[in-house]
Write a protein that holds these residues in place. Structure first.
Motif, PDB file in Angstrom:
ATOM      1  N   THR A 130    -128.815  42.289 -19.707  1.00 42.69           N
ATOM      2  CA  THR A 130    -129.816  42.571 -18.690  1.00 42.69           C
ATOM      3  C   THR A 130    -129.331  43.732 -17.834  1.00 42.69           C
ATOM      4  OG1 THR A 130    -131.204  41.551 -16.982  1.00 42.69           O
ATOM      5  CG2 THR A 130    -128.865  40.987 -16.957  1.00 42.69           C
ATOM      6  N   ARG A 131    -130.261  44.339 -17.092  1.00 47.30           N
ATOM      7  CA  ARG A 131    -129.898  45.476 -16.235  1.00 47.30           C
ATOM      8  C   ARG A 131    -129.820  44.986 -14.790  1.00 47.30           C
ATOM      9  NH1 ARG A 131    -133.558  50.215 -19.061  1.00 47.30           N
ATOM     10  NH2 ARG A 131    -135.005  48.518 -19.475  1.00 47.30           N
ATOM     11  N   LEU A 132    -128.649  44.518 -14.423  1.00 52.24           N
ATOM     12  CA  LEU A 132    -128.446  43.845 -13.138  1.00 52.24           C
ATOM     13  C   LEU A 132    -128.704  44.744 -11.939  1.00 52.24           C
ATOM     14  CD1 LEU A 132    -125.150  41.847 -13.759  1.00 52.24           C
ATOM     15  CD2 LEU A 132    -127.422  40.889 -13.400  1.00 52.24           C
ATOM     16  N   LEU A 133    -128.388  46.022 -12.050  1.00 53.49           N
ATOM     17  CA  LEU A 133    -128.399  46.911 -10.885  1.00 53.49           C
ATOM     18  C   LEU A 133    -129.614  47.823 -10.834  1.00 53.49           C
ATOM     19  CD1 LEU A 133    -124.624  47.938 -10.955  1.00 53.49           C
ATOM     20  CD2 LEU A 133    -125.695  46.006  -9.778  1.00 53.49           C
ATOM     21  N   SER A 134    -130.559  47.639 -11.748  1.00 52.06           N
ATOM     22  CA  SER A 134    -131.747  48.497 -11.715  1.00 52.06           C
ATOM     23  C   SER A 134    -132.560  48.178 -10.449  1.00 52.06           C
ATOM     24  CB  SER A 134    -132.592  48.256 -12.958  1.00 52.06           C
ATOM     25  OG  SER A 134    -133.004  46.902 -13.029  1.00 52.06           O
ATOM     26  N   PRO A 135    -133.244  49.162  -9.872  1.00 55.91           N
ATOM     27  CA  PRO A 135    -133.466  50.525 -10.358  1.00 55.91           C
ATOM     28  C   PRO A 135    -132.389  51.529  -9.940  1.00 55.91           C
ATOM     29  CG  PRO A 135    -134.760  50.181  -8.399  1.00 55.91           C
ATOM     30  CD  PRO A 135    -134.053  48.874  -8.656  1.00 55.91           C
ATOM     31  N   PHE A 136    -131.294  51.069  -9.316  1.00 55.58           N
ATOM     32  CA  PHE A 136    -130.261  52.010  -8.859  1.00 55.58           C
ATOM     33  C   PHE A 136    -129.361  52.460 -10.010  1.00 55.58           C
ATOM     34  CE2 PHE A 136    -131.191  48.926  -5.441  1.00 55.58           C
ATOM     35  CZ  PHE A 136    -131.812  49.789  -4.554  1.00 55.58           C
ATOM     36  N   ASP A 137    -129.139  51.576 -10.965  1.00 59.01           N
ATOM     37  CA  ASP A 137    -128.304  51.869 -12.117  1.00 59.01           C
ATOM     38  C   ASP A 137    -128.972  51.209 -13.322  1.00 59.01           C
ATOM     39  OD1 ASP A 137    -126.402  51.996 -14.133  1.00 59.01           O
ATOM     40  OD2 ASP A 137    -124.718  51.643 -12.784  1.00 59.01           O
ATOM     41  N   TRP A 138    -129.327  52.000 -14.338  1.00 66.88           N
ATOM     42  CA  TRP A 138    -130.113  51.494 -15.461  1.00 66.88           C
ATOM     43  C   TRP A 138    -129.251  51.047 -16.638  1.00 66.88           C
ATOM     44  CZ3 TRP A 138    -135.411  50.727 -15.599  1.00 66.88           C
ATOM     45  CH2 TRP A 138    -136.096  51.148 -14.459  1.00 66.88           C
ATOM     46  N   ARG A 139    -127.949  50.931 -16.426  1.00 62.34           N
ATOM     47  CA  ARG A 139    -127.110  50.435 -17.502  1.00 62.34           C
ATOM     48  C   ARG A 139    -127.348  48.946 -17.745  1.00 62.34           C
ATOM     49  NH1 ARG A 139    -121.162  52.120 -15.847  1.00 62.34           N
ATOM     50  NH2 ARG A 139    -122.029  51.486 -13.833  1.00 62.34           N
ATOM     51  N   TRP A 140    -127.084  48.534 -18.998  1.00 66.18           N
ATOM     52  CA  TRP A 140    -127.178  47.132 -19.386  1.00 66.18           C
ATOM     53  C   TRP A 140    -125.818  46.455 -19.221  1.00 66.18           C
ATOM     54  CZ3 TRP A 140    -131.497  44.565 -21.637  1.00 66.18           C
ATOM     55  CH2 TRP A 140    -132.624  45.370 -21.838  1.00 66.18           C
ATOM     56  N   PHE A 141    -125.851  45.146 -18.942  1.00 64.09           N
ATOM     57  CA  PHE A 141    -124.644  44.337 -18.828  1.00 64.09           C
ATOM     58  C   PHE A 141    -124.818  43.069 -19.665  1.00 64.09           C
ATOM     59  CE2 PHE A 141    -124.888  46.881 -15.035  1.00 64.09           C
ATOM     60  CZ  PHE A 141    -123.585  47.272 -14.783  1.00 64.09           C
ATOM     61  N   ALA A 142    -123.753  42.654 -20.347  1.00 65.40           N
ATOM     62  CA  ALA A 142    -123.807  41.431 -21.155  1.00 65.40           C
ATOM     63  C   ALA A 142    -122.401  40.868 -21.311  1.00 65.40           C
ATOM     64  CB  ALA A 142    -124.409  41.710 -22.527  1.00 65.40           C
ATOM     65  N   ALA A 143    -122.323  39.531 -21.397  1.00 68.97           N
ATOM     66  CA  ALA A 143    -121.034  38.875 -21.589  1.00 68.97           C
ATOM     67  C   ALA A 143    -120.837  38.348 -23.009  1.00 68.97           C
ATOM     68  CB  ALA A 143    -120.873  37.714 -20.600  1.00 68.97           C
ATOM     69  N   ASP A 144    -121.903  38.298 -23.819  1.00 66.22           N
ATOM     70  CA  ASP A 144    -121.819  37.935 -25.244  1.00 66.22           C
ATOM     71  C   ASP A 144    -121.408  36.494 -25.504  1.00 66.22           C
ATOM     72  OD1 ASP A 144    -122.584  40.460 -26.030  1.00 66.22           O
ATOM     73  OD2 ASP A 144    -120.536  41.196 -26.255  1.00 66.22           O
ATOM     74  N   TRP A 145    -121.622  35.604 -24.592  1.00 62.12           N
ATOM     75  CA  TRP A 145    -121.226  34.222 -24.831  1.00 62.12           C
ATOM     76  C   TRP A 145    -122.279  33.443 -25.614  1.00 62.12           C
ATOM     77  CZ3 TRP A 145    -118.629  31.912 -19.793  1.00 62.12           C
ATOM     78  CH2 TRP A 145    -117.485  32.660 -19.501  1.00 62.12           C
ATOM     79  N   LEU A 146    -123.554  33.724 -25.358  1.00 58.44           N
ATOM     80  CA  LEU A 146    -124.639  32.949 -25.948  1.00 58.44           C
ATOM     81  C   LEU A 146    -125.610  33.861 -26.685  1.00 58.44           C
ATOM     82  CD1 LEU A 146    -123.775  31.301 -23.219  1.00 58.44           C
ATOM     83  CD2 LEU A 146    -125.905  30.070 -23.601  1.00 58.44           C
TER      84      LEU A 146
END
Length: 362
Positions: free
Chosen positions: A119-135
């Motif tokens: 998911t993009r946690l920091l949008s709209p300030f930062d459009w990078r995606w973040f993921a932990a890959d656990w599930l």
């Protein structure tokens, strides 16, 4: 995470003290827990629009506050219109509904983060995606636990409390087991790839952080034969928390190994008794000048901003027209049901045709 899981989790939260603040609490939690996915309306303008806006501002901090306020206002207004009886609980206050709704939205975002979709946690300030890959994006074990807790906890108030506590413990256990298994898959990765694993690019260690983020700058060989390791990741499967797809992203290819952590050979056998690396799957990913040109097309930019592991296949016809197709290694070769190998049509594909003169045709 899928909307069935979000809804079941909201109903589970409604059985805690959060659901006792008054009439409308359950509705606020359920609506807010699904509200961030309202961004699906962007699909009405096509796939490129969907990939651009999906899990964007509605999944950021501003979205959590904004959607929480909107949800609370809707539920509060609906509650004022209802005709209540003397035995009915009083309506929840607007302040309580706002707090519950923000909790519901934040719960949605935090349940999306540990998935390989991200998911993009920091949008709209930062459009990078973040993921932990656990599930995986759909966790059948989580769905079964939540559904069972709701189905078997209706006998009494005490039964609901006990079942809710048990379900929350099972959820945390599931997350913990998957987190440990994810770490184990990355730990064993160098042994799986063996001598085929090249050194890290620019002498820096390959990225294996707890929470990954993308897109990263594209490191490619561009046909010069250079080969190095950019990063490694372990993608969860839908079937078992112990089966993982280990992906090594190289400068000119992807190498993939499907591993079952319950297979004792990976842990007990001597290094020279099992040649694991012979079962590595390899997918070339060479960025030619035609690929570089195709990457400037709007559809390609949208896809490359979304894709964590973009793998490209290109071909040039006798007239000099290049057909370039990108897929995402997360969703190819069996990660999703009926998904083909890279280069064949799938759910997460983009194709660009480039003329011999470098002009983008379609």
């Amino acid at each position: 995470m899928d909307n069935v899981t979000h809804t079941l989790f909201a109903l589970t939260l409604a059985r805690t003290r959060l659901g006792r603040v008054g009439h409308g609490a359950t509705a606020a939690l359920v609506i807010a827990s699904n509200a961030p996915d309202i961004d699906f309306v962007s699909a009405a303008r096509g796939g490129m629009s969907y990939l651009t806006w999906h899990r964007g501002p509605t999944h950021g901090l501003l979205g959590a506050v904004g959607l929480g306020l909107m949800t609370a206002a809707i539920v509060w207004a609906a509650g004022r219109r209802r005709v209540s009886r003397e035995t009915d609980p009083p309506n929840a206050s607007l302040r309580s509904l706002v707090a519950l709704s923000i909790v519901g939205v934040l719960g949605h975002v935090l349940m999306d983060l540990p998935t390989s979709y991200g998911t993009r946690l920091l949008s709209p300030f930062d459009w990078r995606w973040f993921a932990a890959d656990w599930l995986p994006i759909v966790d059948i074990y989580l769905i079964v636990a939540l559904a069972a807790g709701l189905a078997f906890g209706r006998a009494s108030l005490e039964a609901r409390r006990v079942n809710t506590a048990l379900v929350l413990v099972l959820m945390m256990t599931n997350y913990g087991v998957r987190g440990v298994a994810h770490h184990s898959a990355l730990t064993i990765a160098p042994r799986l790839f063996g001598p085929t694993l090249p050194p890290a690019c620019d002498g820096q260690p390959a990225a294996t952080s707890l929470v990954d983020r993308w897109p990263r700058s594209q490191v490619t060989s561009r046909g010069d034969g250079r080969r190095c390791l950019i990063e490694m990741a372990a993608i969860p499967s839908f079937v078992s928390p112990f089966r993982w797809r280990v992906v090594a992203r190289l400068s000119n290819a992807y190498e993939v190994y499907n591993v079952d952590l319950l297979d004792r050979r990976f842990w007990s056998a001597p290094d020279d008794s099992e040649v694991f690396w012979r079962r590595v799957l390899r997918y070339p990913n060479v960025w030619t000048p035609a690929v570089q040109r195709a990457a400037t097309a709007p559809a390609a930019r949208a896809f490359l901003g979304f894709s964590r592991f973009p793998v490209v296949v290109s071909a040039v016809d006798p007239a000099g027209t290049a057909t370039v197709r990108w897929s995402d290694m997360r969703f190819t070769g069996g990660i999703l049901p009926a998904q083909p190998a890279p280069g064949r049509q799938g759910l997460f594909d983009v194709r660009v045709r480039v003329g011999a003169d470098g002009r983008i045709l379609n």
